[in-house]
Design a protein around this motif. Structure first.
Motif, PDB file in Angstrom:
ATOM      1  N   THR A  12      31.506  45.063  40.413  1.00  0.00           N
ATOM      2  CA  THR A  12      32.370  45.475  41.516  1.00  0.00           C
ATOM      3  C   THR A  12      33.382  44.378  41.835  1.00  0.00           C
ATOM      4  OG1 THR A  12      30.534  46.802  42.364  1.00  0.00           O
ATOM      5  CG2 THR A  12      32.384  46.444  43.850  1.00  0.00           C
ATOM      6  N   ILE A  15      36.092  44.527  39.179  1.00  0.00           N
ATOM      7  CA  ILE A  15      37.000  45.651  39.430  1.00  0.00           C
ATOM      8  C   ILE A  15      37.968  45.300  40.564  1.00  0.00           C
ATOM      9  CG2 ILE A  15      37.095  48.020  40.365  1.00  0.00           C
ATOM     10  CD1 ILE A  15      36.427  47.917  37.396  1.00  0.00           C
ATOM     11  N   SER A  16      37.431  44.764  41.650  1.00  0.00           N
ATOM     12  CA  SER A  16      38.284  44.421  42.796  1.00  0.00           C
ATOM     13  C   SER A  16      39.336  43.384  42.433  1.00  0.00           C
ATOM     14  CB  SER A  16      37.438  43.897  43.955  1.00  0.00           C
ATOM     15  OG  SER A  16      36.681  44.926  44.499  1.00  0.00           O
ATOM     16  N   ASN A  18      40.494  42.710  39.457  1.00  0.00           N
ATOM     17  CA  ASN A  18      41.427  43.339  38.525  1.00  0.00           C
ATOM     18  C   ASN A  18      42.433  44.212  39.270  1.00  0.00           C
ATOM     19  OD1 ASN A  18      42.412  45.517  36.668  1.00  0.00           O
ATOM     20  ND2 ASN A  18      41.258  44.295  35.179  1.00  0.00           N
ATOM     21  N   MET A  19      41.966  44.986  40.250  1.00  0.00           N
ATOM     22  CA  MET A  19      42.864  45.875  40.988  1.00  0.00           C
ATOM     23  C   MET A  19      43.827  45.092  41.883  1.00  0.00           C
ATOM     24  SD  MET A  19      42.238  48.776  39.779  1.00  0.00           S
ATOM     25  CE  MET A  19      41.997  47.786  38.308  1.00  0.00           C
ATOM     26  N   LEU A  20      43.347  44.006  42.484  1.00  0.00           N
ATOM     27  CA  LEU A  20      44.231  43.180  43.293  1.00  0.00           C
ATOM     28  C   LEU A  20      45.308  42.526  42.431  1.00  0.00           C
ATOM     29  CD1 LEU A  20      41.622  41.561  45.694  1.00  0.00           C
ATOM     30  CD2 LEU A  20      43.315  43.322  46.267  1.00  0.00           C
ATOM     31  N   SER A  23      47.788  45.234  41.358  1.00  0.00           N
ATOM     32  CA  SER A  23      48.685  45.580  42.465  1.00  0.00           C
ATOM     33  C   SER A  23      49.808  44.568  42.595  1.00  0.00           C
ATOM     34  CB  SER A  23      47.907  45.638  43.785  1.00  0.00           C
ATOM     35  OG  SER A  23      46.954  46.647  43.738  1.00  0.00           O
ATOM     36  N   LYS A  53      45.793  51.045  44.271  1.00  0.00           N
ATOM     37  CA  LYS A  53      44.824  50.115  43.682  1.00  0.00           C
ATOM     38  C   LYS A  53      44.434  49.019  44.669  1.00  0.00           C
ATOM     39  CE  LYS A  53      45.564  50.753  38.766  1.00  0.00           C
ATOM     40  NZ  LYS A  53      45.753  50.075  37.486  1.00  0.00           N
ATOM     41  N   ALA A  57      40.651  48.501  45.953  1.00  0.00           N
ATOM     42  CA  ALA A  57      39.970  47.208  45.775  1.00  0.00           C
ATOM     43  C   ALA A  57      39.241  46.790  47.044  1.00  0.00           C
ATOM     44  CB  ALA A  57      40.977  46.131  45.370  1.00  0.00           C
ATOM     45  N   SER A  71      37.155  55.863  46.300  1.00  0.00           N
ATOM     46  CA  SER A  71      37.691  54.724  45.546  1.00  0.00           C
ATOM     47  C   SER A  71      37.282  54.802  44.084  1.00  0.00           C
ATOM     48  CB  SER A  71      37.191  53.405  46.137  1.00  0.00           C
ATOM     49  OG  SER A  71      37.620  53.263  47.449  1.00  0.00           O
ATOM     50  N   LEU A  75      39.993  55.412  41.104  1.00  0.00           N
ATOM     51  CA  LEU A  75      40.137  54.418  40.038  1.00  0.00           C
ATOM     52  C   LEU A  75      39.816  55.021  38.671  1.00  0.00           C
ATOM     53  CD1 LEU A  75      38.669  51.283  41.831  1.00  0.00           C
ATOM     54  CD2 LEU A  75      41.058  51.689  41.208  1.00  0.00           C
TER      55      LEU A  75
END
Length: 125
Positions: A12, A15-16, A18-20, A23, A53, A57, A71, A75
């Protein structure tokens, strides 16, 4: 149980992060503007996706089941769509494999989230 909890937090977190990063890159990297054009997407979609995203995140950590599930779903749709888009335009293997890897990490996060007791990650029904 401990291995499941560790796996959940690591996947998790990945993923967070990566998404930040995605973005931020979508909004600041001019090459990504070209990449979205290359895939046939309008420029506003890049900005929309960056915002979505970023929100995902954060929302993936919230203790509200509906928000967290939304979420994960959003995603997953994003990664599957990226895979399809790169295949359709004939991009090289890296551009197709990268979202597959992130999708696998997302699935592991989702599965381990559902294996944890409700009190561990603030599951709310």
């Amino acid at each position: 149980m401990k291995a499941t909890k560790i796996t959940y937090y690591i996947t998790t977190g990945l993923i967070s992060i990566n998404m930040l990063f995605s973005s931020y890159a979508y909004l600041t990297n001019p090459q990504l503007k070209w990449a979205f054009e290359h895939l046939g997407f309008p420029d506003y979609f890049r900005i929309e996706l960056a915002i979505a995203k970023f929100l995902a995140a954060i929302a993936i950590w919230l203790p509200f089941r509906l928000v967290r599930e939304a979420s994960y779903i959003g995603l997953a749709i994003s990664f599957v769509s990226a895979i399809i888009a790169h295949i359709v335009v004939g991009d090289d293997a890296f551009h197709t494999i990268a979202p597959i890897v992130v999708l696998v990490i997302l699935v592991v996060s989702y599965v381990t989230y559902h294996k944890l007791p409700k009190t561990v990650v603030g599951k709310s029904e």
